[in-house]
Design a protein around this motif. Structure first.
Motif, PDB file in Angstrom:
ATOM      1  N   PRO A  90       7.957  -6.190   3.994  1.00  0.00           N
ATOM      2  CA  PRO A  90       7.308  -6.216   5.310  1.00  0.00           C
ATOM      3  C   PRO A  90       5.800  -5.983   5.155  1.00  0.00           C
ATOM      4  O   PRO A  90       5.361  -5.100   4.415  1.00  0.00           O
ATOM      5  CB  PRO A  90       7.958  -5.058   6.074  1.00  0.00           C
ATOM      6  N   ASP A  91       5.031  -6.807   5.850  1.00  0.00           N
ATOM      7  CA  ASP A  91       3.566  -6.727   5.752  1.00  0.00           C
ATOM      8  C   ASP A  91       3.057  -5.634   6.688  1.00  0.00           C
ATOM      9  O   ASP A  91       2.608  -5.900   7.801  1.00  0.00           O
ATOM     10  CB  ASP A  91       2.949  -8.088   6.108  1.00  0.00           C
ATOM     11  N   THR A  92       3.146  -4.374   6.192  1.00  0.00           N
ATOM     12  CA  THR A  92       2.677  -3.225   6.971  1.00  0.00           C
ATOM     13  C   THR A  92       1.523  -2.572   6.213  1.00  0.00           C
ATOM     14  O   THR A  92       1.364  -2.779   5.003  1.00  0.00           O
ATOM     15  CB  THR A  92       3.810  -2.187   7.154  1.00  0.00           C
ATOM     16  N   PRO A  93       0.717  -1.768   6.896  1.00  0.00           N
ATOM     17  CA  PRO A  93      -0.382  -1.084   6.196  1.00  0.00           C
ATOM     18  C   PRO A  93       0.118  -0.194   5.055  1.00  0.00           C
ATOM     19  O   PRO A  93      -0.543  -0.058   4.032  1.00  0.00           O
ATOM     20  CB  PRO A  93      -1.043  -0.247   7.296  1.00  0.00           C
ATOM     21  N   ALA A  94       1.308   0.387   5.214  1.00  0.00           N
ATOM     22  CA  ALA A  94       1.855   1.250   4.174  1.00  0.00           C
ATOM     23  C   ALA A  94       2.227   0.451   2.918  1.00  0.00           C
ATOM     24  O   ALA A  94       2.154   0.969   1.806  1.00  0.00           O
ATOM     25  CB  ALA A  94       3.081   1.992   4.694  1.00  0.00           C
ATOM     26  N   ASN A  95       2.620  -0.814   3.115  1.00  0.00           N
ATOM     27  CA  ASN A  95       3.024  -1.653   1.984  1.00  0.00           C
ATOM     28  C   ASN A  95       1.890  -2.507   1.423  1.00  0.00           C
ATOM     29  O   ASN A  95       2.092  -3.190   0.420  1.00  0.00           O
ATOM     30  CB  ASN A  95       4.170  -2.586   2.397  1.00  0.00           C
ATOM     31  N   ALA A  96       0.751  -2.515   2.024  1.00  0.00           N
ATOM     32  CA  ALA A  96      -0.318  -3.443   1.649  1.00  0.00           C
ATOM     33  C   ALA A  96      -0.705  -3.321   0.170  1.00  0.00           C
ATOM     34  O   ALA A  96      -0.803  -4.333  -0.538  1.00  0.00           O
ATOM     35  CB  ALA A  96      -1.540  -3.224   2.540  1.00  0.00           C
ATOM     36  N   ARG A  97      -0.912  -2.108  -0.303  1.00  0.00           N
ATOM     37  CA  ARG A  97      -1.322  -1.935  -1.711  1.00  0.00           C
ATOM     38  C   ARG A  97      -0.190  -2.303  -2.665  1.00  0.00           C
ATOM     39  O   ARG A  97      -0.422  -2.880  -3.726  1.00  0.00           O
ATOM     40  CB  ARG A  97      -1.787  -0.506  -1.948  1.00  0.00           C
ATOM     41  N   LEU A  98       1.044  -1.957  -2.304  1.00  0.00           N
ATOM     42  CA  LEU A  98       2.188  -2.298  -3.138  1.00  0.00           C
ATOM     43  C   LEU A  98       2.346  -3.814  -3.242  1.00  0.00           C
ATOM     44  O   LEU A  98       2.539  -4.357  -4.337  1.00  0.00           O
ATOM     45  CB  LEU A  98       3.463  -1.656  -2.587  1.00  0.00           C
ATOM     46  N   ILE A  99       2.251  -4.502  -2.111  1.00  0.00           N
ATOM     47  CA  ILE A  99       2.384  -5.960  -2.100  1.00  0.00           C
ATOM     48  C   ILE A  99       1.286  -6.592  -2.947  1.00  0.00           C
ATOM     49  O   ILE A  99       1.538  -7.492  -3.752  1.00  0.00           O
ATOM     50  CB  ILE A  99       2.353  -6.503  -0.652  1.00  0.00           C
ATOM     51  N   ALA A 100       0.060  -6.104  -2.802  1.00  0.00           N
ATOM     52  CA  ALA A 100      -1.061  -6.651  -3.584  1.00  0.00           C
ATOM     53  C   ALA A 100      -0.837  -6.433  -5.083  1.00  0.00           C
ATOM     54  O   ALA A 100      -1.086  -7.336  -5.892  1.00  0.00           O
ATOM     55  CB  ALA A 100      -2.367  -6.003  -3.145  1.00  0.00           C
ATOM     56  N   ALA A 101      -0.342  -5.268  -5.472  1.00  0.00           N
ATOM     57  CA  ALA A 101      -0.103  -4.971  -6.888  1.00  0.00           C
ATOM     58  C   ALA A 101       1.011  -5.850  -7.450  1.00  0.00           C
ATOM     59  O   ALA A 101       0.892  -6.380  -8.562  1.00  0.00           O
ATOM     60  CB  ALA A 101       0.251  -3.496  -7.060  1.00  0.00           C
ATOM     61  N   ILE A 102       2.086  -6.030  -6.689  1.00  0.00           N
ATOM     62  CA  ILE A 102       3.206  -6.860  -7.155  1.00  0.00           C
ATOM     63  C   ILE A 102       2.766  -8.313  -7.298  1.00  0.00           C
ATOM     64  O   ILE A 102       3.065  -8.969  -8.299  1.00  0.00           O
ATOM     65  CB  ILE A 102       4.414  -6.727  -6.199  1.00  0.00           C
ATOM     66  N   LYS A 103       2.037  -8.810  -6.314  1.00  0.00           N
ATOM     67  CA  LYS A 103       1.570 -10.201  -6.386  1.00  0.00           C
ATOM     68  C   LYS A 103       0.585 -10.393  -7.549  1.00  0.00           C
ATOM     69  O   LYS A 103       0.642 -11.410  -8.242  1.00  0.00           O
ATOM     70  CB  LYS A 103       0.915 -10.613  -5.067  1.00  0.00           C
TER      71      LYS A 103
END
Length: 164
Positions: A144-157
């Protein structure tokens, strides 16, 4: 002291991170007559470092022997807080070293921010199979594209992109 062959005195110098590194160092020192004169001193300092480590609690594992001359031992500590705690242990340390045959009249502490032995740096990058890289890319898209997940999503991508 002279060594006739470099293998005559191969051994582990306590304080080195890798046994192979210390064997290489002793082989190098033993191969040259001038350098071989340093080998007994290096081995003596290694034994002193080991005896200090054995006599002190594990919390002082980052302390190193800097020098030992004229019955004065100088220890390096990483912080002043460690030095203050170690100062309380000095009588115990001096007694333990005396029992092990070291003649020590004085122990000084010196705060040094960096250790005298460089840490081992691992530069090997893990190899992921294509299915694992695809799974990470899919995970980056499905979170889910939430502020809490933003850094995690960026790191995984970013990790998936580097592995492709």
């Amino acid at each position: 002291m002279r060594f006739t062959s470099s293998n005559q005195f191969s051994g582990h110098i306590y304080g080195t991170k890798s046994r192979q590194t210390s064997i290489g160092a002793t082989d190098f020192l033993g191969a040259n007559a001038r350098m071989a004169s340093l080998l007994p001193t290096a081995m003596r300092m290694g034994r002193l470092q080991k005896d200090c480590a054995d006599a002190l609690p594990p919390m002082f594992s980052d302390c190193d022997v800097l020098s030992f001359e004229d019955a004065q031992l100088v220890l390096a500590t990483p912080t002043s807080a460690v030095a203050a705690k170690l100062k309380q242990q000095l009588p115990k340390l001096q007694g333990a070293l005396t029992q092990r045959g070291w003649q020590i009249n004085n122990i000084r502490l010196k705060v040094q921010v960096t250790r005298s032995i460089a840490p081992v740096v691992h530069t090997r990058q893990l190899d992921f199979p294509k299915t694992a890289v695809d799974a990470f890319a899919e995970l980056g898209e499905s979170l889910p594209d939430t502020p809490a997940n933003a850094r995690l999503i960026a790191a995984i991508k970013a990790m998936a992109a580097r592995r492709r």
